[in-house]
Write a protein that holds these residues in place. Structure first.
Motif: not given
Length: 454
Positions: A443-454
């Motif tokens: 919700a905060w940083y969807p661009q961070n693919r390490t934390a948010c791989p989807g």
């Protein structure tokens, strides 16, 4: 203001580090473009145009590539470190979530701070200067103004929506409906698109004799920029729902308000009145229909069903949170029980859950958690997480009377069945803290693919 990277054609200008401390970059590009950045052991990526990211690691260098209609450009981004007064907590355990909280350290400005599961600072923002650190902060991913942080309370801060680069998107009037200061709480009601806050009001007896400090609850529509509803403790005194008080007293000390639209008795406000050691239900017509707590309408039971002593109620409570259960007549109420002025003289704080049975008029202590030596007369928060764990903010106010000087704030995630601490952030005794909120990193940083791989 954001730190700017470079676009391939023409090169983007650079900008100074934001005075609001936003750990972000802004990269202009007339799309479709793809921006990728790597640094701090993370990979960030987004396809679109005119990128604005926040939550990168301060003090780290990122290697970025922008692929757009004008070609491909590689450029570095160096983020400044956080200020020296913004110290990271000591972390025990693991979580993939982010945690947002407010903090004051050594008389510095109050700040909203976001850390990841490793305790690394991901974002911060200076809040309006206020002598009281009790400022509520909450991340709203879908406000009328996009992703914002809502802040309000303390002694003077009106409910205010800040964009993540620190700009004010909306603010309530400087003073509340009764001309008093704002305090303690500000919350977003997403189902109705309103902000609710608490402000101060002078109260008097029905005969006009004597005055004391009361409160007002009011809602605002930030889209229309207008107040939509209000109710005052004076109305409660006049209709017999609240007691009158001694001249000059802070009689109720309202410190949180929750809108409960699916209350089985009908939609209602649940108000925490610290001085009365009660949570009261206020219906939309302005009637106080019942009180939970000392001297209220429910008998307190222990987990085994036996009657509990009056000293086992919550005292000087903060941040009660009502949650439905499978039985519509039973609601769970999570409470941060500070334990202030407990009648048996015991000095301890705890997180607790009361299972409130409306039909039987009982409140059963269904769960409680504490640890040795924990007593804090003010501040604190308890939140039920989606996982079923409970997030306990062991708030701390070093300048407040009765606060232990040797013990700092802590934020802990507790496994309810076992009482085990799954994750913990410890802070120094010099740092004040009020409440905390868990946030999904996507919700905060969807661009961070390490934390948010989807």
């Amino acid at each position: 203001m954001w730190l700017a990277g470079c676009a391939p054609d023409p090169p983007a200008p650079t900008a100074d580090w934001s005075t609001w401390g936003a750990t972000g970059i802004s990269v202009p590009c007339e799309g479709p473009c793809t921006l990728t950045c790597s640094g701090g052991g993370e990979q960030w990526e987004e396809t679109g145009s005119d990128f604005e990211w926040t939550g990168l690691l301060p003090g780290f260098a990122y290697a970025c590539t922008l692929d757009g209609p004008g070609g491909v450009a590689a450029f570095p981004v160096q983020l400044d470190p956080p200020p020296s007064t913004l110290a990271a907590p000591v972390i025990t355990g693991t979580t993939s979530d982010l945690t947002l909280f407010n903090q004051v350290r050594d008389g510095d400005f109050p700040r909203a701070i976001l850390v990841d599961g490793a305790g690394r600072v991901r974002w911060w923002m200076d809040l309006p200067d206020d002598p009281n650190v009790g400022i509520e902060v909450a991340f709203l991913p879908d406000s009328p103004f996009g992703r914002v942080v809502l802040a309000g309370g303390g002694d003077t801060v009106p409910p205010t929506m800040f964009t993540l680069d620190g700009a004010v998107a909306w603010s309530a009037p400087l003073l509340g409906v009764a001309g008093g200061i704002w305090h303690h709480d500000a919350a977003w009601l997403p189902d109705v698109g309103l902000v609710v806050g608490l402000s101060e009001q002078d109260n008097h007896r029905p005969d006009g004799e004597g005055t004391w400090t009361g409160f007002a609850v009011e809602t605002h529509d930030p889209t229309l920029d207008q107040r939509t509803w209000s109710w005052t403790s004076q109305q409660g005194v006049d209709n017999g729902g609240l007691p009158a008080a001694a001249n000059g007293a802070d009689a109720y000390h309202a410190n949180s308000v929750q809108w409960v639209p699916d209350d089985p008795e009908g939609e209602a406000w649940w108000l925490s009145l610290k001085r009365l050691n009660q949570v009261v239900r206020l219906d939309p017509a302005g009637a106080v229909t019942w009180a939970l707590g000392v001297g209220g309408d429910f008998a307190l039971l222990r987990a085994d069903g036996t009657p509990a002593d009056a000293s086992e109620w919550f005292y000087g409570q903060h941040a009660p949170e009502a949650q439905p259960t499978a039985d519509p007549n039973i609601w769970s109420v999570y409470v941060h029980d500070n334990g202030m002025d407990r009648p048996n003289g015991a000095l301890f704080s705890r997180a607790m859950r009361l299972d409130v049975d409306r039909a039987a008029s009982t409140a059963t202590i269904g769960w409680e958690w504490t640890e040795e030596g924990w007593y804090e007369p003010v501040f604190g928060d308890v939140d039920l997480l989606a996982s079923g764990d409970v997030l306990v903010t062991m708030g701390h106010c070093p300048q407040c009377p009765g606060a232990p000087p040797e013990r700092g704030s802590a934020i802990v995630e507790v496994d309810v069945p076992t009482g085990d601490v799954l994750w913990r952030a410890d802070f120094t005794p010099e740092e004040s803290m009020y409440r905390a909120q868990r946030i999904d990193p996507c919700a905060w940083y969807p661009q961070n693919r390490t934390a948010c791989p989807g």
